[in-house]
Design an enzyme around this catalytic site. Structure first.
Site, PDB file in Angstrom:
ATOM      1  N   CYS A   1      14.708  10.652   6.031  1.00  0.00           N
ATOM      2  CA  CYS A   1      14.954  10.527   7.461  1.00  0.00           C
ATOM      3  C   CYS A   1      16.441  10.331   7.760  1.00  0.00           C
ATOM      4  CB  CYS A   1      14.133   9.372   8.012  1.00  0.00           C
ATOM      5  SG  CYS A   1      14.063   7.996   6.890  1.00  0.00           S
TER       6      CYS A   1
ATOM      7  N   GLU B   1      11.429  16.441  13.458  1.00  0.00           N
ATOM      8  CA  GLU B   1      11.737  16.170  12.052  1.00  0.00           C
ATOM      9  C   GLU B   1      10.994  17.180  11.179  1.00  0.00           C
ATOM     10  OE1 GLU B   1      12.428  12.057   9.684  1.00  0.00           O
ATOM     11  OE2 GLU B   1      10.402  12.361  10.418  1.00  0.00           O
TER      12      GLU B   1
ATOM     13  N   GLU C   1      10.590   1.678  10.068  1.00  0.00           N
ATOM     14  CA  GLU C   1      11.696   2.578   9.744  1.00  0.00           C
ATOM     15  C   GLU C   1      11.093   3.970   9.862  1.00  0.00           C
ATOM     16  OE1 GLU C   1      13.675   4.974   8.644  1.00  0.00           O
ATOM     17  OE2 GLU C   1      14.146   4.347   6.601  1.00  0.00           O
TER      18      GLU C   1
ATOM     19  N   LYS D   1       0.864  -1.183   0.000  1.00  0.00           N
ATOM     20  CA  LYS D   1       0.000   0.000   0.000  1.00  0.00           C
ATOM     21  C   LYS D   1       0.899   1.231   0.000  1.00  0.00           C
ATOM     22  CE  LYS D   1      -1.578   2.917   2.604  1.00  0.00           C
ATOM     23  NZ  LYS D   1      -1.392   4.104   1.744  1.00  0.00           N
TER      24      LYS D   1
ATOM     25  N   GLY E   1       7.743   5.620   7.678  1.00  0.00           N
ATOM     26  CA  GLY E   1       6.969   6.852   7.768  1.00  0.00           C
ATOM     27  C   GLY E   1       7.163   7.495   9.117  1.00  0.00           C
TER      28      GLY E   1
HETATM   29  P1  NAD Z   1       2.604   9.036   7.243  1.00  0.00           P
HETATM   30  O1  NAD Z   1       3.486   8.352   8.198  1.00  0.00           O
HETATM   31  O2  NAD Z   1       1.303   9.572   7.752  1.00  0.00           O
HETATM   32  O3  NAD Z   1       2.221   8.097   6.007  1.00  0.00           O
HETATM   33  C1  NAD Z   1       3.066   7.104   5.517  1.00  0.00           C
HETATM   34  C2  NAD Z   1       2.231   5.937   5.036  1.00  0.00           C
HETATM   35  O4  NAD Z   1       1.397   5.464   6.086  1.00  0.00           O
HETATM   36  C3  NAD Z   1       1.290   6.268   3.883  1.00  0.00           C
HETATM   37  O5  NAD Z   1       1.230   5.164   3.007  1.00  0.00           O
HETATM   38  C4  NAD Z   1      -0.044   6.447   4.582  1.00  0.00           C
HETATM   39  O6  NAD Z   1      -1.145   6.201   3.738  1.00  0.00           O
HETATM   40  C5  NAD Z   1       0.044   5.397   5.651  1.00  0.00           C
HETATM   41  N1  NAD Z   1      -0.816   5.631   6.799  1.00  0.00           N
HETATM   42  C6  NAD Z   1      -1.156   6.817   7.365  1.00  0.00           C
HETATM   43  N2  NAD Z   1      -1.952   6.614   8.425  1.00  0.00           N
HETATM   44  C7  NAD Z   1      -2.138   5.280   8.546  1.00  0.00           C
HETATM   45  C8  NAD Z   1      -2.845   4.457   9.447  1.00  0.00           C
HETATM   46  N3  NAD Z   1      -3.557   4.968  10.457  1.00  0.00           N
HETATM   47  N4  NAD Z   1      -2.800   3.122   9.280  1.00  0.00           N
HETATM   48  C9  NAD Z   1      -2.087   2.577   8.286  1.00  0.00           C
HETATM   49  N5  NAD Z   1      -1.409   3.315   7.378  1.00  0.00           N
HETATM   50  C10 NAD Z   1      -1.417   4.653   7.516  1.00  0.00           C
HETATM   51  O7  NAD Z   1       3.427  10.156   6.591  1.00  0.00           O
HETATM   52  P2  NAD Z   1       2.868  11.316   5.679  1.00  0.00           P
HETATM   53  O8  NAD Z   1       1.498  11.773   6.080  1.00  0.00           O
HETATM   54  O9  NAD Z   1       3.042  10.858   4.314  1.00  0.00           O
HETATM   55  O10 NAD Z   1       3.870  12.439   6.112  1.00  0.00           O
HETATM   56  C11 NAD Z   1       3.754  13.080   7.385  1.00  0.00           C
HETATM   57  C12 NAD Z   1       5.107  13.425   7.940  1.00  0.00           C
HETATM   58  O11 NAD Z   1       5.833  12.224   8.177  1.00  0.00           O
HETATM   59  C13 NAD Z   1       5.984  14.220   7.000  1.00  0.00           C
HETATM   60  O12 NAD Z   1       5.808  15.588   7.131  1.00  0.00           O
HETATM   61  C14 NAD Z   1       7.353  13.800   7.421  1.00  0.00           C
HETATM   62  O13 NAD Z   1       7.851  14.620   8.438  1.00  0.00           O
HETATM   63  C15 NAD Z   1       7.183  12.443   7.975  1.00  0.00           C
HETATM   64  N6  NAD Z   1       7.655  11.410   7.047  1.00  0.00           N
HETATM   65  C16 NAD Z   1       8.697  10.652   7.460  1.00  0.00           C
HETATM   66  C17 NAD Z   1       9.193   9.681   6.628  1.00  0.00           C
HETATM   67  C18 NAD Z   1      10.346   8.856   7.035  1.00  0.00           C
HETATM   68  O14 NAD Z   1      10.904   8.146   6.226  1.00  0.00           O
HETATM   69  N7  NAD Z   1      10.744   8.898   8.271  1.00  0.00           N
HETATM   70  C19 NAD Z   1       8.645   9.464   5.374  1.00  0.00           C
HETATM   71  C20 NAD Z   1       7.551  10.235   4.979  1.00  0.00           C
HETATM   72  C21 NAD Z   1       7.073  11.199   5.844  1.00  0.00           C
END
Ligand code: NAD
Length: 501
Positions: free
Chosen positions: A295, A396, A261, A186, A239
């Protein structure tokens, strides 16, 4: 097609209307279609399918069938052959995948071409692991033969972010498939296109139906349901930490296992005896690369006090030379933020930094030149006079923002470096070999670079200490989360006493 035509508002949208489930392209049952925004123009560039709860149910059923059927029973070397075929197809598709990824997440083509080409090697490496899930023989005594066997754990849900979609996918699906686990991918709702392209390649490679499924969808619906599903044995996620916590709650009922991660706030430490030119090359690149959206990047630049002012000046000068531009332009070195929410987040942290008393040395604004004004472009940004308690040093940001923190001596450098909830990566620059060893071994991070930064290799484990994650991706260690360890004890005598005689 030339760049202007690709970015033109008249260009037809790329259309992807089907999910990939059970080896077939199917329309979403309870989802729909959504537009994917090109962050360089702020306009839609593609239409993508969004799966819902019922689509996840279908995908899990198909994956479960594949698990009980061909996939877990297929000899490792045959799984390896399929993965190698996939890796070859992936390699041939690198030019096309690079362009699509540049459109979807805004990374610059020059960087993407290199990093995506390397992923073909990652897939080859993961293929080579497919027959390496070896058990052990445990010596006990003559009466018992004891051995362990490694089994694939079951269906895996891979949930990926928008910042480096193909890479985060590669290091999840590679080891999971090699271990014999079927996967439901996903991708982030912001960047689904390349995931669907991977499905096309997997189909061509000839994986049995249900082994690899792609269901784009929103986190709160498709993602959350994948996490809660009782037939999914493990979730592997990259994420935000806050999202990981929600997942832990969602996984309680099924005692779900997780590999995470998560974020980072990496210290990049420049000692006064470093080769300054090289150190600043790395430290500036690792503050601004991918528009700060990784990250692993060194967003906290720790500089020993005797060279602090000079390094701040070098950052200021270097910022002027960064060619921010359209991702498909070969001359661009930095693209936009990947989505509007991220742009707003970065700009809000610039205000937070100023209000907390840091000195904005350069940057900090949205770029509003005629060519870039509609995209989510932001200037390479440098804050000086930062202390480690400020929010820009603790949280972050995920934007091209370097927070420059002065320190005095090794002990203080280590203390500041470790004073963070995160522990993913760190870098340090020194000509003193003894110091390189002393400091690197006291830093609480899963990956420490000395006199380099952001070097990764498929064979070298990668993952976080502390709040930056659970488990390792890459390396032989990448297999472990996807395997169960069964111990078998066989009596050599077959004698069992009657306890009640
Ligand atoms: P997120 O963590 O919300 O989303 C990442 C993934 O998780 C997406 O595929 C999303 O659809 C999924 N997701 C979200 N909520 C979920 C839930 N309740 N259950 C299952 N899956 C879920 O990240 P984002 O909204 O894309 O970005 C938000 C912040 O996260 C960014 O501003 C950034 O600071 C950070 N981020 C960090 C990384 C990293 O590698 N550490 C990567 C992307 C974003």
């Amino acid at each position: 097609m030339d760049i202007a035509t690709q970015y033109s508002s008249n260009a037809a949208l790329h259309r992807y209307e089907h999910l990939y489930i059970g080896g077939e392209w199917v329309k979403p049952i309870d989802g729909g279609l959504a537009e994917s925004i090109d962050p360089a123009t702020g306009r839609p560039w593609a239409v993508v399918p969004m799966g819902g709860v019922e689509d996840i149910n279908r995908a899990v059923a198909a994956a479960r069938q594949a698990f009980q059927g061909p996939w877990r029973r297929m000899p490792g070397h045959e799984r390896a052959a399929l993965l190698r075929r996939f890796a070859d197809l992936f390699r041939d598709a690198v030019p096309e995948l690079s362009v699509l990824e540049a459109r979807d997440c805004g990374g610059v083509i020059r960087d993407l071409r290199v990093s995506i080409a390397a992923q073909a090697q990652y897939y080859q490496w993961f293929a080579s692991l497919a027959d390496k899930a070896q058990g052990r023989t445990i010596p006990i005594d003559d009466s018992m033969h004891v051995f362990t066997t490694m089994e694939p754990i079951g269906v895996v849900g891979a949930i990926t972010p928008w910042n480096v979609p193909l890479f985060t996918t590669c290091v999840k699906i590679g080891p999971a498939l090699a271990a014999g686990c079927p996967v439901i991918l996903k991708p982030s709702e912001h960047t689904s296109v390349t995931a669907l392209e991977l499905a096309r390649l997997a189909h061509e490679a000839g994986f049995p139906p249900g082994v690899f499924n792609v269901v784009p969808g929103y986190g709160h619906s498709a993602g959350a349901h994948l996490v809660q599903h009782p037939d999914v044995s493990r979730i592997t996620f990259t994420g935000e930490g806050g999202t990981a916590k929600k997942m832990l709650h969602g996984g309680i009922e099924t005692l779900k296992r997780f590999s995470f991660e998560l974020g980072g706030k990496a210290p990049h430490i420049l000692f006064a005896d470093a080769d300054l030119e090289q150190a600043v090359n790395a430290a500036t690149a690792m503050a601004w690369r991918n528009c700060g959206q990784s990250c692993a990047l060194g967003s906290r630049v720790l500089v020993e006090r005797p060279i602090y002012d000079r390094v701040v000046d070098m950052f200021r000068e270097r910022a002027k030379t960064v060619r921010v531009g359209m991702p498909l332009d070969e001359a661009s070195r930095m693209g936009p933020q990947a989505n509007e929410a991220q742009l707003k987040k970065t700009l809000s942290y610039v205000e937070i930094g100023k209000n907390d008393g840091a000195e904005l040395v350069t940057g900090g604004r949205r770029i509003e030149t005629a060519e870039l004004a509609n995209g989510y472009f932001v200037e390479p940004t440098v804050f000086a006079g930062v202390n480690n308690q400020m929010r820009i040093a603790r949280e972050e940001i995920f934007g091209p923002v370097a927070s420059m923190i002065p320190f005095d001596g090794e002990e203080e450098a280590i203390a500041i470096a470790n004073d963070t909830p995160f522990g993913l990566t760190a870098g340090l620059w020194t000509r003193d070999v003894g110091r390189a060893l002393r400091v690197s071994q006291r830093i609480e991070a899963g990956m420490v670079w000395v006199n380099t930064y952001n070097a990764t290799r498929w064979s070298a484990p990668y993952g976080g200490f502390k709040a930056s994650g659970w488990d390792r991706e890459m390396g032989i260690d990448a297999l472990a989360p996807f395997l169960e360890n069964r111990t078998t004890m066989i009596s050599t005598t077959g004698q069992f006493p009657n306890l009640y005689a």
